[in-house]
Scaffold this motif. Structure first.
Motif, PDB file in Angstrom:
ATOM      1  N   ILE A   1       0.853  -1.200   0.000  1.00 46.58           N
ATOM      2  CA  ILE A   1       0.000   0.000   0.000  1.00 46.58           C
ATOM      3  C   ILE A   1       0.877   1.233   0.000  1.00 46.58           C
ATOM      4  O   ILE A   1       0.642   2.186  -0.737  1.00 46.58           O
ATOM      5  CB  ILE A   1      -0.952   0.005   1.223  1.00 46.58           C
ATOM      6  N   ARG A   2       1.917   1.205   0.793  1.00 47.89           N
ATOM      7  CA  ARG A   2       2.809   2.358   0.841  1.00 47.89           C
ATOM      8  C   ARG A   2       3.477   2.597  -0.505  1.00 47.89           C
ATOM      9  O   ARG A   2       3.743   3.713  -0.888  1.00 47.89           O
ATOM     10  CB  ARG A   2       3.864   2.174   1.935  1.00 47.89           C
ATOM     11  N   ALA A   3       3.700   1.521  -1.242  1.00 44.62           N
ATOM     12  CA  ALA A   3       4.328   1.669  -2.556  1.00 44.62           C
ATOM     13  C   ALA A   3       3.305   2.002  -3.644  1.00 44.62           C
ATOM     14  O   ALA A   3       3.667   2.168  -4.794  1.00 44.62           O
ATOM     15  CB  ALA A   3       5.063   0.386  -2.924  1.00 44.62           C
ATOM     16  N   GLY A   4       2.040   2.063  -3.264  1.00 43.34           N
ATOM     17  CA  GLY A   4       1.064   2.525  -4.229  1.00 43.34           C
ATOM     18  C   GLY A   4       0.177   1.460  -4.832  1.00 43.34           C
ATOM     19  O   GLY A   4      -0.529   1.722  -5.790  1.00 43.34           O
TER      20      GLY A   4
ATOM     21  N   GLU B   1      -3.068  -0.723  -4.410  1.00 41.20           N
ATOM     22  CA  GLU B   1      -4.259  -0.698  -3.583  1.00 41.20           C
ATOM     23  C   GLU B   1      -4.616  -2.123  -3.167  1.00 41.20           C
ATOM     24  O   GLU B   1      -5.401  -2.793  -3.820  1.00 41.20           O
ATOM     25  CB  GLU B   1      -5.400  -0.049  -4.342  1.00 41.20           C
TER      26      GLU B   1
ATOM     27  N   ARG C   1       6.953   7.872  -4.637  1.00 44.46           N
ATOM     28  CA  ARG C   1       6.193   6.797  -3.976  1.00 44.46           C
ATOM     29  C   ARG C   1       7.144   5.777  -3.353  1.00 44.46           C
ATOM     30  O   ARG C   1       6.879   5.257  -2.274  1.00 44.46           O
ATOM     31  CB  ARG C   1       5.222   6.127  -4.948  1.00 44.46           C
TER      32      ARG C   1
END
Ligand SMILES: [Zn+2]
Lengths: 839, 369
Positions: A28-31, A33, A483
């Motif tokens: 999620i932190r890397a984008g 979903e 990101r």
């Protein structure tokens, strides 16, 4: 995209203890979903083992046929004796290998298993179906395993029943994450671990003796790889591990050839198609459809094709819609078992297609035919054109490995030349976009991690990897850097916004109106702007009335209401009706909103130019855009029904009346600081005798009063429902009005009452105007305090009683001065409206 | 008045005899004391203090006395009248107090009677919520920009880097006008952002765009085809994602209280690049419900975060379409639905309550939110 962790770990050596939730957080932190993590088999507990059916006794005395079976479960039951199990399913025979759950185990649910009496027998466990094991619910029968597994083998491990699956909603720009390969890449970057790229496999070079392929439309298909495998065993089934991975990824195992193409698609993101070579007639050809050409697709639907659809054809015609769905005619044949010999016939020679199609073309075709297939989904978002050869190879390898086939040496690989797209970007651009200093070294490293090649120092020339067609602009590269460095690490700063001027006069006015009307006891509503003919009919609005000239929606929510409102009344009356229907009998509602009006028949209306986006439109073009739009003025409307004051210990109820509707209009006008003139009028849908036209100067701005009884009846509203509607744009056409402070006189007031008898037809507004004009500058205020009709003044006449207050700015008025002003007022009323003093 | 009479002795005048004066005084005092209400007191006053009262008449006799006798008689009568006046005043105060006590008791009402006589009004929470947001941003220096709800496609889509094949431009998502070219019901208020950029001859542009937007969804508990959005656009020299983050933090603190912050997660939107999804710390549990089954949080489903909407740095392509030099200027933008925010801020459980206009829903929200 559903990603089983057991599969993901094949490409990235994740730390052993890492859970699905841990990985979810990182991704999620890397984008990515990651919407959820499904824990498969979380509540599952053995013993769950392979069993072999030794004997079946059919029990026939029950409503449905029941089987009493002896099943060899090896040593799993501790005795080595056959296990007695009652079973309701019938899709197995003596000698079959099945999955047996023994007493003491817990199946997903949780559903604890114990030996139990049923159908007159003791059942020591269960023979399991896929559904009971949480493997998917598309098969009702019990699982029959391939014969090679020994009784007693642990089935939890064999069927990989315990796993975690990440559920990822892949955004439009990250097509590469519709594959294990892509998600593994992001996982590897997020953990700083190396990636084992499944596309990095040995692939033989292209040659001239592969399957014959002609690409006639290179714009639509810039890559076409074809391979062939012969000697495929039509009886071969997909191995359990492959079926399980496909299931966990959310697809259904179907047949070996289809499973292999789906498996490779899930693994590498490259959609594949498998053809039965015997059913292809001549060379495979890629071309656009002829308008009206027809094809029966795999789903059995006959589709009429559009000239924009890209097709896969052979000499007989279309055999598939490129990148969307194959045709029924060249499908891999189902295996057929000869009932006498037991011989299996079916497809033995397979051609594998791994192609790359233009995303826009696929998207349009998929939408046109409403075929959002797994393949189309990937092509639309962008597939790595360089993965085609590896994917085809992987499929060939699997056919050889699990179907006993032999790969043919021919390799077809048609490549349309496409330019390398390099992006020049200042090395500090990511820093400037983020508002944080990363430094050139970090920027270069991050870009390399996502697969870019990077050269240069102050200005970087960046070539994105083939699987990232979304990276086209410098800001795309900035996003990659930012990101991966973590959005969560961005600082929080505020820009220096230049001093503002607050709300506009029009915005403040709407607030004042809302507060004023709500303070006066009205409740605000916001209604949908959709209307239909029916409500205009009910209101009695006639043909030719501009309110009939509506803006129409091509795809309305309801075909009953396909138009945009030309007046606020339908929505307000609908809300009123709803409230009354719910038992709120005393209601006053108001709404502030736009209506949509068509004035005249300008040719420009509804026809907006399609302008380029590589430059600013000219002033003329902007004017053309605006000319395409209907007029959308702001209005305020209000509706009333029932009582304004309920009956109470203070007295009788007071109904909302036409006068309250006019008063609401005045409340609005006061908020706008304009003075409203009221004239008697007849205007649909108002009561012809109780309708006020509202003017500012000579400009008609709206109407108020009681609604026509016919409209009230047609809309099933409470009797004597009242309404008001004002055009705010017209009301405020004169611009912002600054209030003028009055001169306050502290001299005493002189009050004089006067009762005037006039003809019944004379309007109070005219009498008042005459009195004001006649009274002159000494008149401070005037108020009508009584209206009387009665025998004493004669039929057809009424008496209006006014209180006049006189005051001078500079002196105390004498009684004579006040009387003179009063007499002058009365004289003017006599002249203008024939008023006589009531004796 | 009679002329002075030198030989006249007041003691000889019947009315001026000391014992007679004393008697008159005592009679008056007794009458006042005997008066049980103000009317009786008034009668006693007329009888004993009026023009024709004996003391008044006695007073009149003084004038006829010889000068030597006047002083003594005057003193005597004056003292008596003073005592009478004083007694009267005292008795009056007593009786008035008695009367007041009695009347005020008689006038008492039941102040717990209900009074719902005046109709109650209220403003729709969607309106007041949008206003609240506008106030946050106008206080920061932003202007509030508005635009048409029926909008040209170029302004709603093309200029926002949503090309002709963008999936949102299908009838699944967008209301198109009948027999029209490139005109739609706006799907977001972004067209107003474009209009703001076109209207400004040169940045800076700092606007917030509230308004009604349309998507072809059916109405259900969580969707509505007509809803309200607030979008923000800032274009200036040197704007950064950190500025975006700070602006969002400021907004949620203003709306949800001190210490509430936002987080950004990478996402994709055509009109921003980089793009992000924005979440805010749950203002109810402030994250304490996460992994804490004893304290579940309904507002955030025990996630600790609440999703707000999308945001990002304005895609330079959008600036180009508006004639703004992307090498000189950068911008940030965000947008979210007011209905959703209203739902989680005020525990609205069903979208239909917001759109149906039931007065019971709206009244509790009053004039401001
Ligand atoms: Zn919470």
């Amino acid at each position: 995209m559903r990603v089983p962790l057991s599969w993901l770990r094949e490409y990235v050596d994740l730390p052993a203890g890492e859970t699905g939730r841990d990985i979810q957080a990182k991704l999620i932190r890397a984008g990515l979903e990651v919407e959820g993590v499904e824990a498969l088999g979380a509540d599952l507990k053995g013993p769950l083992v392979v069993g072999q059916v030794l004997a079946i006794e059919e029990l026939t005395e029950f409503k449905k046929p029941i089987r009493y079976c002896q099943v060899d479960v090896g040593d799993a039951n501790g005795t080595g004796e056959p296990q007695n199990i009652v079973c309701g399913a019938r899709n197995f025979a003596v000698g079959d290998k099945v999955v047996v759950v023994l007493p003491g185990a817990v199946l997903p649910g949780p559903f604890p298993i114990a030996a139990r009496q049923t159908y007159g027998k003791t059942s020591e466990g269960m023979i399991c179906s896929a559904r009971e094991l949480g493997m998917g619910d598309d098969h009702d029968g019990i699982i029959v395993l391939p014969p090679e597994y020994e009784p007693g083998t642990d089935a939890i491990e064999l069927l990989e029943l315990v796993d975690e699956v990440l559920d990822i909603a892949v955004t439009a720009d990250r097509g590469y994450c519709l594959s294990l390969r892509g998600v593994a890449r992001e996982t590897a970057i997020a953990y700083g671990l190396p990636l084992r790229d499944p596309a990095l496999i040995d692939v033989p070079p292209a040659n001239s003796y592969g399957p014959a392929v002609k690409v006639e439309d290179q714009a639509g298909c810039d890559r076409f790889v074809a391979r062939s495998v012969v000697g495929v065993d039509p009886a071969a089934k997909s191995p359990i591990w492959m079926q399980r991975r496909i299931q966990k990824a959310g697809m259904r195992p179907i047949s070996l050839a289809v499973d292999i193409t789906n498996y490779v698609m899930l693994e590498m993101g490259q959609p594949l198609h498998a053809y039965d070579r015997h059913r292809i007639d001549g060379a495979i050809t890629v071309r656009r459809a002829a308008q009206g050409e027809k094809l029966r697709t795999l789903d059995g639907v006959e589709r009429t094709l559009d000239a924009e659809d890209l097709l896969i054809c052979d000499d007989s015609g279309p055999i598939g819609i490129a990148g969307v769905m194959g045709g029924a005619g060249t499908e891999i044949a189902d295996a057929v078992v000869d009932p006498e010999t037991g011989e299996v016939t079916g497809t033995t020679e397979i051609v594998i297609e791994a192609a790359h199609f233009a995303p826009v073309s696929i998207a349009r075709t998929a939408r046109r035919h409403k075929l959002p297939s797994e393949a189309a989904k990937r092509f639309e978002r962008g597939v790595d054109p360089e993965a085609a050869k590896a994917a085809a190879q992987r499929a060939v390898d699997l056919l050889v490995l699990v179907a006993g086939g032999t790969a043919e040496a021919g390799v077809t690989d048609i490549v349309a030349p496409h330019p390398v797209h390099a992006i020049s970007i200042a090395a500090d651009l990511p820093d400037r976009v983020a508002g944080q200093e990363y430094g050139r070294e970090t920027v270069v490293r991050r870009l390399q991690e996502v697969g870019c090649t990077v050269v240069g120092t102050d200005v970087l020339v960046v070539t994105p990897p083939t699987w990232r067609p979304d990276l086209t602009d410098p800001n795309d590269l900035c996003e990659e850097v930012i990101r991966l460095e973590g959005y969560e690490n961005l600082p929080s700063t505020l820009p220096n916004v230049p001093a503002g001027r607050g709300l506009t006069e029009a915005q403040r006015l709407r607030r004042r109106i809302g507060i004023a009307l709500a303070s006066a006891g009205h409740v605000e509503v916001q209604n949908y702007p959709f209307i239909g003919e029916a409500v205009l009919d009910a209101l009695g609005i006639e043909a030719g009335d501009p309110r009939r000239d509506t803006v129409k929606i091509a795809n309305p929510i309801s075909h009953e209401e396909p138009s945009l409102r030309t007046t606020l009344l339908p929505g307000l009356l609908g809300a009123l009706h709803r409230n009354v229907g719910r038992g709120m009998m005393d209601v006053a509602l108001f709404e502030l909103g736009r209506v949509f009006r068509v004035d005249g028949t300008a040719e420009t209306l509804y026809h907006a130019p399609r302008l380029p986006v590589d430059r600013r439109p000219t002033e003329d073009e902007i004017a053309q855009l605006d000319a395409a739009l209907p007029r959308q003025p702001y209005r305020v409307g209000a509706v009333f029904a029932g009582n304004r004051e309920p009956q109470g210990w203070w007295g009788k109820p007071q109904a909302w009346t036409w006068a309250d509707a006019v008063e609401a209009a005045r409340t609005v006008a006061d908020a706008a600081r304009v003075s409203l003139t009221v004239r008697q009028d007849q205007h649909t849908p108002w009561h012809p005798g109780r309708c006020a036209a509202l003017y500012v100067g000579e400009q008609l701005v709206g109407h108020a009063g009681e609604l026509h009884p016919r409209a009230v009846k047609a809309l099933n509203l409470p009797e004597r429902t009242c309404a008001m509607e004002l055009d705010l744009d017209l009301l405020t056409a004169g611009g912002a009005v600054r209030a003028e402070a009055p001169k306050i006189s502290t001299f005493p007031v002189a009050t004089q009452d006067v009762a005037l008898v006039v003809d019944d037809a004379v309007k109070a507004a005219d009498v008042e105007a005459a009195l004001r004009a006649g009274a002159g500058p000494l008149l401070e205020s005037l108020r009508l305090f009584d209206v009387y009709r009665g025998e004493s003044i004669g039929a057809g006449r009424k008496s209006l009683a006014y209180a006049l207050r006189f005051r001078a700015a500079d002196r105390t008025l004498t009684a004579d001065e006040a009387s003179a002003a009063r007499e002058s007022a009365v004289a003017e009323a006599a002249t203008r409206v024939g008023a006589t003093l009531r004796g | 008045m009679s002329a002075p009479n030198k030989s006249y002795d007041p003691v000889e005048v019947e009315a001026l005899k000391p014992e007679e004066i004393e008697r008159l005084r005592d009679e008056a005092l007794a009458a006042f004391a005997a008066a049980t209400d103000l009317d009786a007191l008034h009668e006693a006053k007329v009888a004993h203090m009026g023009d024709r009262s004996p003391l008044a008449l006695a007073n009149r006799e003084i004038g006829a006395l010889p000068p030597a006798a006047k002083a003594e008689a005057g003193k005597r009568v004056g003292a008596a009248r003073g005592a009478v006046n004083k007694a009267f005043a005292a008795r009056k105060v007593e009786l008035e107090a008695e009367r007041d006590a009695r009347v005020l008791v008689e006038e008492a009402v039941d102040v717990t009677l209900p009074y719902d006589r005046a109709p109650r009004g209220g403003r729709h929470p969607l309106t007041t919520f949008a206003e609240r947001l506008m106030d946050v941003f106008t206080a920061m220096g932003y202007s509030v920009a508005e635009g048409p709800e029926v909008e040209a496609e170029w302004l709603n889509f093309d200029a926002l880097n949503m090309g002709p094949d963008h999936p949102a431009r299908s009838t699944q998502d967008t209301f198109f006008l009948k027999d029209a070219d490139s005109v739609v019901l706006r799907t977001h208020t972004s067209g107003v952002q474009i209009r703001s950029l076109l209207a400004a001859s040169e940045p800076p542009v700092y606007v917030i765009c509230p308004g009604r937007v349309f998507r072809s969804d059916e109405l259900d508990a969580t969707h509505t085809p007509v809803f309200n959005q607030v979008e923000l656009l800032a274009v200036d020299e040197g704007l950064t994602m950190a500025d975006l983050k700070g602006t969002l933090d400021h907004m949620v603190e203003s709306l949800f209280g001190e210490g509430i912050s936002t987080r950004l997660r990478p996402n994709y939107f055509p009109f921003t690049e980089p793009s992000a999804e924005m979440d805010m710390v749950c203002f109810v549990c402030r994250g304490e419900s996460v992994g804490n089954p004893d304290r579940p949080c309904r507002t955030c489903s025990s996630e600790g975060w609440i999703e707000l909407g999308g945001c990002g740095m304005v895609n330079p392509r959008v600036l180009v379409a508006c004639g703004i030099d992307p090498n000189k200027y950068s911008g940030f933008a965000f947008g979210f639905g007011i209905e959703r925010m209203l739902m989680f801020r005020h525990n609205v459980e069903d979208m239909r309550d917001i759109v149906e206009g039931d007065v019971r829903f709206t009244l509790p929200f009053g004039m401001e939110i």
